[in-house]
Structures are given as structure tokens and as C-alpha cells.
Enzyme design. Structure first.
Site, short mmCIF file in Angstrom:
data_model
loop_
_atom_site.label_atom_id
_atom_site.label_comp_id
_atom_site.label_asym_id
_atom_site.label_seq_id
_atom_site.Cartn_x
_atom_site.Cartn_y
_atom_site.Cartn_z
CG ASP A 162 -1.81 1.19 1.33
OD1 ASP A 162 -2.40 1.54 0.29
OD2 ASP A 162 -1.91 1.78 2.41
CG PHE A 195 -15.83 10.11 1.27
CD1 PHE A 195 -15.36 10.38 0.00
CD2 PHE A 195 -15.32 9.01 1.95
CE1 PHE A 195 -14.39 9.57 -0.58
CE2 PHE A 195 -14.36 8.20 1.38
CZ PHE A 195 -13.89 8.49 0.11
CE LYS A 236 -14.07 16.72 0.84
NZ LYS A 236 -13.43 17.13 2.05
#
Length: 1077
Positions: free
Chosen positions: A406, A529, A552
Site C-alpha cells: 500500500d 463521503f 470534491k
């Protein structure tokens, strides 16, 4: 009252109107008070609040552990051999196989019992934690495990929630509370949760019911119906649920009702189902075991056949000195043959090294402590070192071929720094007062800049935590003042703009800017979100009455919802920033008319109150309102690399590993590497459909990276062209999901990736990470994969890979708990693989080969002896020697070797990463080394037997003229055997410690002492004592001493010659250092 009747009627109607999925639900009475109050009330039974991660209990440990151990082929085989010895008249005592089996079972049970005791200890720390519960209006302290579903629980600030709770009351005036879920999903930001409406009355007298779905592991899904006795039905969602493991923040205390407890909490359901991983060494052991099992069966068949061939000769079946009984004469011939076959199986069964399994278990268990004790893994910042969750994979650390890593928190520090932004084609840099124009500017005024800054200031949720002497910003979904992942982005630092000041007051924001003056902005709606949408929005009303939506999110989520000409002005900046390794975020807005807002407001309110399919309805409204937006600009922030991250990646590549990552700026692509890009941008070139373009690009890259490579010699030299592959999540979805050509796309994609030195994956979802790991893991050759990450979004690929590494970073500990190994920083991965992994593999590979070798040396003389005793099943060795050989005489030296050996010192392994390639692909456990060890065992076994037979060609070996008997013969062979295999291990030892000296020379001394002691005393419990004074008489003969010494030297002569003449397999420490100089 009429209102109560209406509420109950509404409840019934809603219950009948729901779909069939809602039938499978549970009804919970808050405070265990029925609603309405009735005389007959039977409280429902639910799971208690105990967390159980342990495997055994006191009552089921013995049967369950024995069942699991006898599932192993070797243990079950020796159990059958033991039973045959008990039932059938065999030449050896049942003790010879029963005692080693008992030893193996006991040691393994103790190890597994200890590990399970540690799990019990960790469970008790959680279960015995004291919490506060309201009982009959009084606050009572009780243990966490005694919480019942329906209890009203009190939690104070900085405490973790003991179970899944529905928020009833909060100490905050706005009836909210803030929590962090870092231990669940890796997100360290603060999330806002809301109390149940209309619960102002005291909790001591609150009568209400909760009807919720049965436990399920989805952290973001929760549908509940809350019913008060005097108020209509309320629909609740995830914003009302407080999850076990989350921590209360910025709130003095809250009260909640327990809805899920113990192993039914969402946290517990997410941690279950960890699969069992097996190392490649175990697979090699099983393959070698089958070979030796075939040798065992062949020996038994040969000896059984020879016995009956011998007895078929006249006078041999029933000699005058051994007349058969009537029962033996009447016995079935085929039954006798089968019984004899089993007897030979028992006689030769020691060729299967059952004690090897317990030695391997002990080596793995004890060896794992060296990782935990390594001081180089200690991080002073967090005051922790390395952690070993699974000791069964130590040697696998030396066989890694693919590394999947990651980016955020793993390769990087998870500490964001603002770099630049792009507003309508203008590029603004943080440290440069000048602006750079890339050729797409259409405005030259401050309006776009002011709108961009306003969007960054408004499009997030943030709370101000008041503390002593300062104010702390605590962010939730923030990317203006605080980033989406905690990134610190201060728009006020942008050159050419004035300062921005924000004053927060519940649902309104006072906004001050030199360009636009002072204004009160009201917050109307927050479109939260989530990982699927990959964006968030806010709907606000300005002082002049304008209603605006600011949004956004990721470029892949924003670009399809804005005009294409606006994308053209921004996309070049976004692509360049992403390629440079920065985290990008796109910002858009939309001016809503009164009619549009009214429609959106009604849709949002209706969806939030929906009883069924609430998430789907909310998603539909979100998608409807977030269309037709105008793109303002994009931001770029840098997540700085961790200390020595780039050097670690370079070392792993020099070691022959292929690194797949999500970070560009990590020296993954070396100078001269040709980059192959497969992204949405490359697929859109040419104006054709993405699917058509995808096939064309894959064929082109396959021709360059695979076809050309197949005609060049395979070598580790740098003569061939190195390729690097770049792919994004959207394109990967096409590769995996395209049909009917999906399998063809996957095949091309995999072949390209396998022929690239590095693969860079951008914007990957957690499921896509796991899909890639699974694809490589199951490819041809089954390469060993390693996944490393620090967040909950990395758990899927950590569990999918052969080895999972967790980083003790800033994104919680879920990755650490689900990993096999945990380290504080990425830089520690270098020593974990190149140092510890290399040594662990060499040690255990030598252990496995050595065990098969020494048991072959042990049994081969026994097999040869049958040719000289008429295949009568006469044992060559005494029963005590058969029992003690693997348990005492030869076990400790190889165990010490497998724990302490360093054929190359750790410093050299770290400085010369290419040494890792020497042991890659299971090099020491292939068939060629196995054949060498087998031939060595055959050579030495033949030498032991026929060398002693040559000695016995002279009948008088003692001074008094007496001759040695068959037990003297076997004792001499056994003495040569023990000394030879022990000295062979001493010759292989490169790193001597006092422990090695003690166990090697101590084992030989113990053998001598035991032989004198066992044969020097008359033991009353033995029916026959075969070795009485045999060992002492043997050592009185000079000829016996000469033969023992001579046979040991001849047996080790090939090893000595190879050691002198052959070029060392491993370079000397000085040699490596001089090479680097």
C-alpha cells in the site's frame, strides 16, 4: 390514549408492509421494559457480550486437539503402526513407536495450548473490563461480558464502546457525539453520530422498542426501527449506531442501548474467518514423505517375498529346532503373509521421521521469538517492536517473489503537505510566488480563485475542540483545512489570495475574505463521503440567498459529472501530479435553482426516513443532484515517503522480488526502465470504445514485454530491457469484468505484469487489491506473495497473500491484527526478509533434509540385516535404541542448529541483497538436493552395515577368545551411526555458539553414558535384557574401536572432500565486503 393506539397501529402496518427480508429481525426492549407495559413479558434471549478468540476450552481441549493432530497423515500413520504392534505379534515392542508418538503429540499439544492460553488472556482483558450500566434508574458497575442486549450503557470520553449501541442521549447540547473508528476501518478522523429524536424524557422511565436487522458484518449498513410507546415509528441508520471498538471523542459522556453484543458485534463479525496458511516447506515435506513411504512399502514387500521364498525351500519352513504348533499349521497362508507384511512395516517404520514434525513445530515457535527480540525492529516513537502473529510462516519470509504494498502509511508517513493546486488552468505552487500557465487559461480575474477557496473551506465537516489554552481542529470529511485522510491543506498559504477566516456555529458558518467581505453561510445538507461514490458534497445558502452545491472527490468520480471542456483544462495537471506520486482531489460546484433545491431537499428527507433500501434511495438522490456541475480546479498534496522507504524497495528488487505498489516516487522505476501505461487516458486516445482500445493496447504491450522477452536468454543480468507497468482502478475493472473476453484480457494482463520488474497500481479499491493478489498467487508456478499495509482497506490483500505484513501506523490496528507479522516501519521489511527470512529458510530446509537422511542411515542396515537372518523380522537394534534415537540421541543438535545457524552473518545478508536469490524458489528443497541427501544416506548405511560385517569375518574379537553376538553387531553399527550423523551436522555448522558445543558433544556423551547405564544394570521390569554388558564388552576390543573410528572417517570422507575441493556455496563475509569496496 388515541396517540398510543395510533403509534401501535403504525408499527403493525409498517411491519406488514415491509418486504420479506425484514422478517428476519430482532426486537429489543430498551432497559428490558416492555412497551406497552404488560403483565406477561418474556425477555428475548441473545448472545452475551463475551469476546471469544480462543480455540479451546478446558473441557474440549483434549478431544479437539487430538482430533486435529491425528488429521495429519504422519501422526495417523504412526497411530496405526502402534495399534498394529499392540494387536499383531511384531518383532519390536509397541513402546518403540508409541513413546515417540506420545512425545510428539504432547509437545504439540503444549505449544498449541500455550498459544490458546494467550488468546484467553487477551479475551479476559476485554471481557473483564468494567463498564457503567443503568439498572432500575441506578448506575451500576459490571464487567463488560455481563452486558445484555437491551441494557442502557454509559460511556465517557476516550473510552471504547463495549458493544454496538444505539445513541440515546449525549452530553452535548446539539444531541450529537463524535467517535473515531481507527481500530475498525483505519480512519482516524472524527465522525458525527446523532441521538434518537424525541427521547428527551429520562432514561430511567423510557419505554421503547428497537426492531433491527440480524447481525451482519457491513460496517456502513444499519437499518433500525425505533418505536416509543407514545410516538410514531422512527427510522434510524448508521449515523445512530456506535460500533464496538470505536472511541468516544470530544463528548463528556453518552448513553446508548445495546443492540448487538459479543461475537455478534460488527467488529467481531469482521475479524472472523481468517484462513489457515501453509508454507511451501510443508508441501515439500509431504512430497518427500510420500517418497519414503513408497520406499517403506517396497522394503516390506521385498522382505515378505524373500521370507516365503526362503521358506519354500526344503527344510526351511519348519526346521527341527523350531517346530510349528497345530494352530500355526492351520492358519491361512494369505493371512500369514499379510501379518508378516505388517510386521515388516513396523520394523522399518522409523524411516518415516515422526519426530521431525515436533522439531519443526519447536523450531518455528522458538524461532519466532528472535524476530520479537530483534532490537533493530524497535521503534522509539511508538515504543514497540515487531510482532509475530503466526509462527508457521517464518521460512516463507525467505521465499517471497511478489511484494504488494500500500502507499499511504506504508510507503509514506500519512502526513500531508500542500504542494500546489490548479484553478481553471492556472497552476499555483506553495513555495513559488509565480504562477505557471499550461496553455488552458480562460480567466484572468480573482472570481475563480475565490470560488475555489470557498469550496475548500465549506466542503467538509469539522469540529473545534476546546481545550486548555488552545483550540484543536478535529476533522471528519475535510480536504480544505483538513484533508480527506488527515492531510493538512491550508488554502491561505496560496500566493495571490487573501486570508480566509472561518467561524463555526452549529449549522452556520461566518465566512470572511478580503475579496468578498463578510457573510453568513447556512449549511443545508451534507452528502457524506463513502468509498463507492469516492466524493462528498455540501449544499449551502449564502447571505444573499444563493443556494450552491460544492463537491470534491477523486478525478474518476468528478470528471464524468462535469463538462468535457472543463476536464481538458484540468486533466493534464491531475495526471502529472498523480504520476509524480501526489494525492489529487478535484473540486466542482453547482448553482441550484429554488425548484432544483426543493426537489433535492424533498428527495433527501424522504430517502433518510425510508424504512427499506435507504442506502439505495439516498444514492439515487445523490447521483441526481451531483450532475451538471462546473469543475473549478484540483489540489495536489504530498504524502512524504517513510524513512529509508526508497532504499528498502531498491533492496527488494535487487533480491529478485517484483514489487507492485501504489506509489510512484519510491525508486521503483530505475533509470532506463521503459514504462507501459494502461490507464483511462491511454484508452481514450484514438476516439474508439474503451473495450476495443483495451484489447489493442494489451496486445501491443504483450508483444513488447512478453514476446520479445521470450526470445532473449533468461538471466538476472541487466542486458535485457526492464519494463514498468502502470494501471489504474478503472482500467483494472475493465480487465476483470469485461465479458466474454474477460479471461483473455486477464491472461494478457498477467503475462505483461509477470515480465515487468515493477507494477504501479493507481486508485485501487480494497477489493481490487485482493483480486490482483489472488490472480498472481494462483498463476502458473504458484509464486509466493507478500502483502503489506497499515489500514483496514489493506486487510483484504493481507489475508489473500501467502504472507501478510501489518504496519503499526496511524490508520488503526486492524491490519496488524489480521496480519501474520507486524513491524513498526516499512524499512524493517528489509531485514525481516533479507535477513531473518533467508536464515529461517536455510535452517528449516537443512533440518528437513537432515531428518530424512539420518533416518535412512538408521533403517537401511536394519533392512540389509534381513538378507542375513532369513527375513525372520529379527531386529538389528535393541528396543531402547529404536525408541531413543530420534527423541534423545540426535534431536537436540539439529534443533540448536535450526535455531542458531548463520551460514552468512546478518550484516552481509543486509548489504548484499542478491544473496536472497540463492535460496529463492525453494532452492534447498528441490528434488536434486533431496536426491543428494538420499544417496549420502544410502552410501553411509551400506558402509555401516558391511564395514561391521567385515569386522565380524574374524570370529574372535575379544582377548579371551569369546565371539561377539548379534546384539554386539547391532550396537557397533548403531554407535557408528550416532557419531557419524552428529559429526556430519557439526561439519555443516558455520556459526558456533556455546549452545551448539553443549548439545553436539553432550548428545554423544549422553549416548555413551546411557549405553553403559542401560547395559550395566539388571532391570527387574524387563523380561529379557539383550544389552547386558554388551556395550562394555564391545569397547574392550581394540578391533571394535578401530572399526568404529575407521567407519566414521570413511563415512564423512565424501563430505570432507567436497568441503575442501568444491567452491563454497555461500560467499565468505570478507569476500563480500571486499567486493563492495
Amino acid at each position: 390514549s388515541a396517540l398510543s393506539i395510533l403509534a401501535n397501529l403504525t408499527h403493525v402496518i409498517c411491519a406488514f408492509g415491509r418486504d420479506e427480508r425484514r422478517v428476519d429481525s430482532r426486537t429489543i426492549y430498551v432497559g428490558h421494559r416492555p412497551c406497552p407495559a404488560t403483565d406477561t413479558f418474556i425477555p428475548p434471549k441473545f448472545c452475551d457480550n463475551r469476546i471469544v478468540s480462543s480455540k479451546y476450552t478446558v473441557w474440549n481441549f483434549l478431544p479437539k486437539n487430538l482430533f486435529e493432530q491425528f488429521r495429519r497423515i504422519a501422526n495417523f500413520y504412526f497411530l496405526i503402526i502402534f495399534l498394529v504392534q499392540v494387536i499383531v505379534d511384531t518383532p519390536t515392542s509397541p513402546v518403540t513407536s508409541g513413546l515417540p508418538l506420545f512425545f510428539v503429540i504432547t509437545v504439540t499439544a503444549i505449544k498449541q495450548g500455550y498459544e490458546d492460553w494467550l488468546r484467553h488472556k487477551a479475551d479476559n482483558e476485554v471481557n473483564k473490563y468494567l463498564v457503567t450500566v443503568l439498572e432500575d434508574g441506578r448506575r451500576a458497575r459490571k464487567e463488560s461480558e455481563k452486558i445484555k442486549v437491551g441494557d442502557v450503557v454509559e460511556v465517557v470520553e476516550d473510552e471504547t464502546f463495549p458493544c454496538d449501541l444505539i445513541l440515546l442521549q449525549s452530553s452535548r447540547e446539539d444531541e450529537t457525539c463524535f467517535v473515531t473508528t481507527a481500530s475498525l476501518d483505519g480512519e482516524s478522523n472524527h465522525k458525527t453520530h446523532y441521538t434518537v429524536p424525541d427521547t428527551e424524557k429520562g432514561l430511567e422511565s423510557l419505554s421503547a422498542t428497537v426492531e433491527c436487522e440480524q447481525p451482519q458484518p457491513d460496517l456502513y449498513k444499519f437499518v433500525t426501527f425505533f418505536s416509543l410507546c407514545v410516538v410514531s415509528l422512527r427510522s434510524l441508520g448508521p449515523e445512530n449506531l456506535l460500533l464496538k471498538g470505536a472511541t468516544l471523542k470530544n463528548t463528556q459522556k453518552i448513553y446508548g442501548v445495546a443492540v448487538y453484543s459479543g461475537m455478534e458485534t460488527k467488529m467481531a463479525l469482521n475479524y472472523q474467518g481468517k484462513s489457515q496458511k501453509r508454507s511451501v516447506v510443508e508441501k515439500s515435506i509431504n512430497a518427500f514423505l510420500l517418497v519414503y513411504l513408497c520406499i517403506l512399502v517396497s522394503k516390506a514387500l521385498v522382505c515378505t517375498t524373500l521370507k516365503y521364498v526362503w521358506q519354500s525351500q526344503p527344510g526351511q519352513e519348519e526346521p527341527w529346532y523350531n517346530q510349528k504348533t497345530q494352530k500355526e499349521k492351520d492358519a491361512n497362508l494369505y493371512l500369514n503373509m499379510f501379518t508378516d507384511f505388517l510386521s515388516f512395516m513396523v520394523l522399518f517404520n522409523f524411516i518415516i521421521p515422526v519426530s521431525m514434525y515436533v522439531t519443526v513445530e519447536m523450531q518455528k515457535f522458538l524461532g519466532s521469538f528472535f524476530i520479537s527480540w530483534d532490537k533493530d525492529f524497535f521503534d522509539p516513537e511508538i515504543q514497540e517492536g515487531a510482532l509475530v502473529n503466526t509462527s508457521d510462516l517464518n521460512e516463507e519470509l525467505g521465499q517471497v517473489e511478489y511484494v504488494f504494498t500500500d502507499k499511504t502509511g506504508t510507503l509514506t508517513q500519512n502526513s500531508m503537505e500542500f504542494i500546489e493546486c490548479c484553478i481553471d488552468g492556472f497552476q499555483y505552487k506553495n513555495r513559488d510566488s509565480s504562477t505557471e500557465l499550461d496553455g488552458f487559461c480562460v480567466t484572468d480575474g480573482p472570481e475563480e480563485e475565490e470560488l475555489f477557496l470557498r469550496a475548500l473551506c465549506l466542503c467538509h465537516t469539522v469540529q473545534v475542540k476546546e481545550s486548555t489554552g488552545q483550540e484543536d481542529w478535529v476533522g471528519d470529511q475535510v480536504d480544505g483545512v483538513l484533508g480527506l485522510d488527515g492531510e493538512m491543506v491550508h488554502p491561505a498559504e496560496l500566493r495571490g489570495t487573501g486570508p480566509v477566516q472561518l467561524l463555526f456555529n452549529n449549522q452556520s458558518i461566518h465566512h470572511t475574505n478580503e475579496l468578498c467581505g463578510f457573510g453568513l453561510i447556512s449549511l443545508l445538507h451534507v452528502l457524506n463521503f463513502d468509498p463507492v461514490r469516492r466524493r462528498m458534497s455540501v449544499i449551502v445558502r449564502s447571505k444573499c440567498g444563493d443556494i450552491m452545491l460544492f463537491c470534491k472527490g477523486a478525478d474518476s468520480s468528478i470528471f464524468p459529472r462535469v463538462r468535457q471542456e472543463e476536464v481538458d483544462r484540468i486533466s493534464m495537471h491531475v495526471e502529472r501530479n498523480a504520476t509524480e506520486g501526489y494525492r489529487t482531489l478535484c473540486v466542482a460546484y453547482k448553482l441550484l435553482s429554488s425548484e432544483e433545491y426543493a426537489q433535492a431537499d424533498a428527495g433527501l428527507r424522504e430517502a433518510r426516513l425510508a424504512l427499506d433500501d435507504r442506502e439505495e434511495k439516498l444514492m439515487a438522490v445523490y447521483n441526481q443532484v451531483e450532475t451538471g456541475m462546473s469543475l473549478i480546479g484540483a489540489t495536489a498534496v504530498e504524502d512524504r515517503l517513510q524513512e529509508e522507504a526508497a532504499e528498502t524497495m531498491e533492496a527488494l528488487q535487487r533480491a529478485g522480488m517484483k514489487v507492485w505498489s501504489t506509489c510512484y516516487a519510491c525508486r521503483l522505476f530505475q533509470r532506463g526502465t521503459e514504462l507501459l501505461e494502461l490507464t483511462v487516458r491511454t484508452l481514450e486516445d484514438g476516439g474508439r470504445r474503451r473495450e476495443e482500445r483495451l484489447h489493442e493496447v494489451l496486445l501491443d504491450y504483450h508483444k513488447r514485454a512478453v514476446s520479445a522477452f521470450s526470445f532473449s536468454p533468461r538471466s538476472w543480468t541487466s542486458a535485457k530491457q526492464d519494463y514498468g507497468f502502470i494501471i489504474d482502478g478503472a482500467t483494472l475493472s475493465l480487465v476483470f469484468n469485461s465479458s466474454p473476453d474477460s479471461s483473455h484480457y486477464k491472461s494478457l494482463f498477467l503475462q505483461i505484469c509477470q515480465n515487468c520488474t515493477t507494477v504501479l497500481c493507481c486508485r485501487m479499491a480494497p477489493l481490487q487489491k485482493a483480486q490482483i493478489v489472488n490472480m498472481v498467487k494462483n498463476s502458473k508456478g504458484s509464486p509466493i506473495t507478500l502483502s503489506i499495509g497499515d489500514g483496514a482497506n489493506d486487510v483484504s490483500m493481507i489475508l489473500e497473500a501467502h504472507i501478510g505484513i501489518g504496519i503499526k501506523g496511524k490508520e488503526g490496528r486492524q491490519a496488524v491484527r489480521n496480519s501474520d507479522y507486524a513491524i513498526p516501519k516499512l524499512k524493517h521489511l528489509k531485514k525481516l526478509l533479507l535477513g531473518h527470512g533467508h536464515l529461517y529458510y536455510v535452517r528449516i530446509a537443512h533440518l528437513v533434509q537432515y531428518f530424512f537422511y539420518k533416518n535412512l542411515c538408521f533403517i537401511l542396515p536394519q533392512f540389509l540385516y534381513q538378507f542375513f537372518c532369513g527375513s525372520s523380522q529379527q531386529p538389528l537394534y535393541d528396543a531402547a535404541y529404536l525408541t531413543m534415537y530420534n527423541i534423545c540421541f540426535t534431536s537436540m543438535p539439529i534443533l540448536a542448529y535450526s535455531l542458531l545457524e548463520q551460514h552468512i552473518c546478518m550484516e552481509v545478508l543486509m548489504s548484499n541483497a542478491t544473496l536472497y536469490r540463492d535460496v529463492a524458489k525453494n532452492a534447498m528443497l528441490r528434488w536434486s538436493p533431496f536426491l543428494y541427501w538420499t544417496l549420502l544416506g544410502v552410501y553411509q548405511g551400506l558402509l555401516f552395515f558391511f564395514g561391521v560385517r567385515f569386522l565380524f569375518s574374524n570370529p574372535a574379537l575379544q582377548d579371551n577368545g569369546q565371539v561377539f553376538g548379534n546384539w554386539s553387531y547391532g550396537t557397533i553399527v548403531f554407535t557408528v551411526l550416532v557419531f557419524t550423523v552428529t559429526l556430519k551436522l557439526a561439519m555443516d555448522t558455520r556459526h558456533w555458539t556455546w549452545i551448539n558445543h553443549f548439545v553436539i558433544w553432550g548428545s554423544l556423551a549422553f549416548y555413551m553414558f546411557f549405553s553403559f547405564f542401560w547395559g550395566g544394570i539388571i532391570w527387574p521390569f524387563l523380561r529379557q535384557q539383550r544389552l547386558y554388558f554388551v556395550f562394555a564388552n564391545m569397547l574392550r576390543s581394540v578391533s571394535a574401536w578401530l572399526v568404529i573410528i575407521l567407519l566414521i572417517l570413511l563415512s564423512l570422507l565424501p563430505e570432507i572432500l567436497l568441503l575442501v575441493l568444491r567452491k563454497p556455496r555461500w560467499p565468505h563475509s570478507r569476500q563480500v565486503r571486499y567486493t563492495h569496496i
